[in-house]
Design an enzyme around this catalytic site. Structure first.
Site, PDB file in Angstrom:
ATOM      1  N   ASP A  48       0.830  -1.580   0.213  1.00 10.24           N
ATOM      2  CA  ASP A  48       0.075   0.183  -0.328  1.00 10.24           C
ATOM      3  C   ASP A  48       0.765   1.071   0.278  1.00 10.24           C
ATOM      4  O   ASP A  48       1.703   1.520   1.016  1.00 10.24           O
ATOM      5  CB  ASP A  48      -1.092   0.234   1.636  1.00 10.24           C
ATOM      6  CG  ASP A  48      -1.973  -0.863   1.428  1.00 10.24           C
ATOM      7  OD1 ASP A  48      -2.287  -1.366   0.045  1.00 10.24           O
ATOM      8  OD2 ASP A  48      -2.254  -1.198   2.171  1.00 10.24           O
ATOM      9  N   ASP A  85     -13.781  -6.797  -3.536  1.00 10.10           N
ATOM     10  CA  ASP A  85     -13.986  -7.076  -2.125  1.00 10.10           C
ATOM     11  C   ASP A  85     -15.422  -7.739  -1.198  1.00 10.10           C
ATOM     12  O   ASP A  85     -16.052  -6.984  -2.172  1.00 10.10           O
ATOM     13  CB  ASP A  85     -13.944  -5.780  -1.829  1.00 10.10           C
ATOM     14  CG  ASP A  85     -13.309  -4.489  -1.876  1.00 10.10           C
ATOM     15  OD1 ASP A  85     -11.428  -5.993  -2.093  1.00 10.10           O
ATOM     16  OD2 ASP A  85     -11.846  -3.776  -1.661  1.00 10.10           O
TER      17      ASP A  85
END
Lengths: 195, 258
Positions: free
Chosen positions: B11, B130
């Site tokens: 990230d 997701d």
């Protein structure tokens, strides 16, 4: 030494340029006939679809220039497929440097197509695979492949054995992506540039 | 033999990795390029860089990062985060990314998947899903697609959505279970297996890796083609060479680099 990357409507040429940067080789990215003909090494990369890339090569006259080249030429991925006689991808007549037809992987239950990821190559018989470890892993992304034929100089197995690399006279080709195949891919590129 | 893939995920915000890392041998543990290069040298099969900055400045910093990553590493890498147009994808691929991952924008505008596949080829279009197992308004539990980091439920059921994105031209699925993510109790095996068995494109499983056995399970019971994790690699709870050796010892096809 002058290295040319052939400019045409194929994607992801940037990765090839960066790979040459890592090796420390200068290159020219061009579709100019005089520049291509005067190069010591010619790289014909490619990510794309056979018929649209072949149409573009014809419009630019590259379909005649590339087969007539005398210096070492390396085609990768779709570049390799376009150097074959014919591709089942949208029934495309290709440049015919290698007298073999590119076929789609047969639908096989439980096996995914495209063939995507790292697979090992075997039966090396090329100057480009000199000093490679046996069963070296390289990165593939493709749904079509050239079967094993008289020009095959490295084999890979997915559903069936197919040509991972081809060689004829001054023409070399790899179905996988040398530019993102780790140290193995880099070695193959270096071997080509040393020819 | 086609190998199973191990994929560390980084990230990134303003060119720096966000989650803390404790690699003592890195000069700068927050440098996303240096960390990616370390993972590549350790035998990571691919990398994923997720841009978690949503600002315009953050976006241009990210493109610069992508350029530096592509210059440095010689394995494939995927980039994602805030991608919503052909222009976004063009800029990232031109900077040297091998694949892009889209998530919320595909839910908002599914036609985007078709457009991107047509423009750039399916091989570089990853659709991230997701998912969370929740009680629907009908009072039954179902796997439902979520956006906004798994916080916002959509109307989409996960299993048919996975099939739809493939039919629209996605080249790969990145499936993150928000039920298992962060738990370190293992991947969502049943859901991953169902989706992978239904799919003719590779499935990258994400969320829940806590030990090496979890990867073995997701490749066997979960039928995943690749396993993705972040913090367990960043915090060196699992070292990639050990993980790949472990999986190879258990007869899974692995690319061994050493």
């Amino acid at each position: 030494m002058k290295t040319v990357i052939i400019k045409y409507n194929a994607g992801n040429v940037q990765s090839v340029m960066y790979a040459l940067d890592r090796i420390g080789v200068d290159y020219l990215y061009t579709d100019d006939e005089a520049e291509i003909r005067s190069a010591d090494k010619v790289i014909f990369p490619g990510v794309g679809e056979a018929s649209t890339t072949m149409t573009y090569l014809r419009e630019k006259g590259l379909d005649k220039i590339i087969p007539s080249l005398k210096q070492p030429v390396l085609g990768t991925c779709v570049g390799m497929q376009l150097m074959c006689r014919f591709s089942e991808e949208n029934n495309t007549t290709c440049m015919g440097i290698f007298d073999v037809d590119v076929k789609r992987f047969p639908a096989t239950p439980g096996i995914k197509v495209p063939h995507m990821g790292w697979n090992n190559i075997t039966n090396y018989q090329s100057k480009l695979t000199q000093d490679l470890i046996d069963n070296a892993y390289v990165y593939f992304v493709h749904s079509y492949a050239a079967p094993v034929c008289e020009y095959t100089v490295a084999t890979c197995d997915y559903i069936n054995p197919f040509s991972a690399m081809l060689h004829k006279d001054n023409f070399y080709a790899a179905q996988f992506h040398c530019e993102i195949s780790g140290d193995v891919g880099q070695k193959i590129l270096e071997n080509f540039l040393k020819l | 033999m086609l190998t199973k893939r191990i994929i560390p995920c980084l990230d990134v915000k303003d060119g720096r990795t966000v989650k803390g890392v404790n690699f003592v041998n890195l000069r700068d543990a927050g440098d996303a390029v240096e960390l990616g290069a370390l993972y590549a040298s350790q035998g990571a099969d691919e990398l994923v860089y997720l841009d978690i900055a949503a600002t315009v400045e953050g976006r241009s910093t990210f493109i610069d990062l992508v350029r530096r990553v592509a210059h440095t590493i010689n394995i494939p890498f995927t980039v994602g985060g805030g991608i919503s147009s052909i222009a976004d994808v063009s800029a990232l691929l031109h900077a040297g990314a091998d694949k892009v991952s889209i998530n919320s924008s595909a839910v908002r505008n599914p036609d985007l998947i078709n457009e991107l596949a047509l423009e750039f080829g399916s091989q570089c279009i990853v659709v991230a899903i997701d998912t969370r197992y929740v009680e629907t308004s009908a009072g039954i539990f179902e796997h439902i697609v979520h956006t906004h980091g798994g916080r916002k439920p959509t109307e989409l059921r996960t299993i048919p959505w996975a099939k739809e994105v493939e039919e629209r031209g996605a080249g790969e699925l990145l499936l993150t279970s928000m039920d298992t993510d962060g738990t370190k109790n293992g991947f969502a095996l049943e859901l991953t297996s169902t989706i992978s068995a239904n799919a003719n494109i590779p499935v990258i499983a994400s969320g829940g890796a806590g030990n090496m056995e979890h990867f073995y399970d997701v490749f066997t019971k979960g039928k995943a083609d690749a396993g993705l994790a972040a913090s367990i690699f960043h915090f060196r709870e699992i070292d990639i060479p050990d993980l790949k050796q472990y999986l190879q010892n258990k007869a899974l096809p692995m690319r061994m680099t050493k």
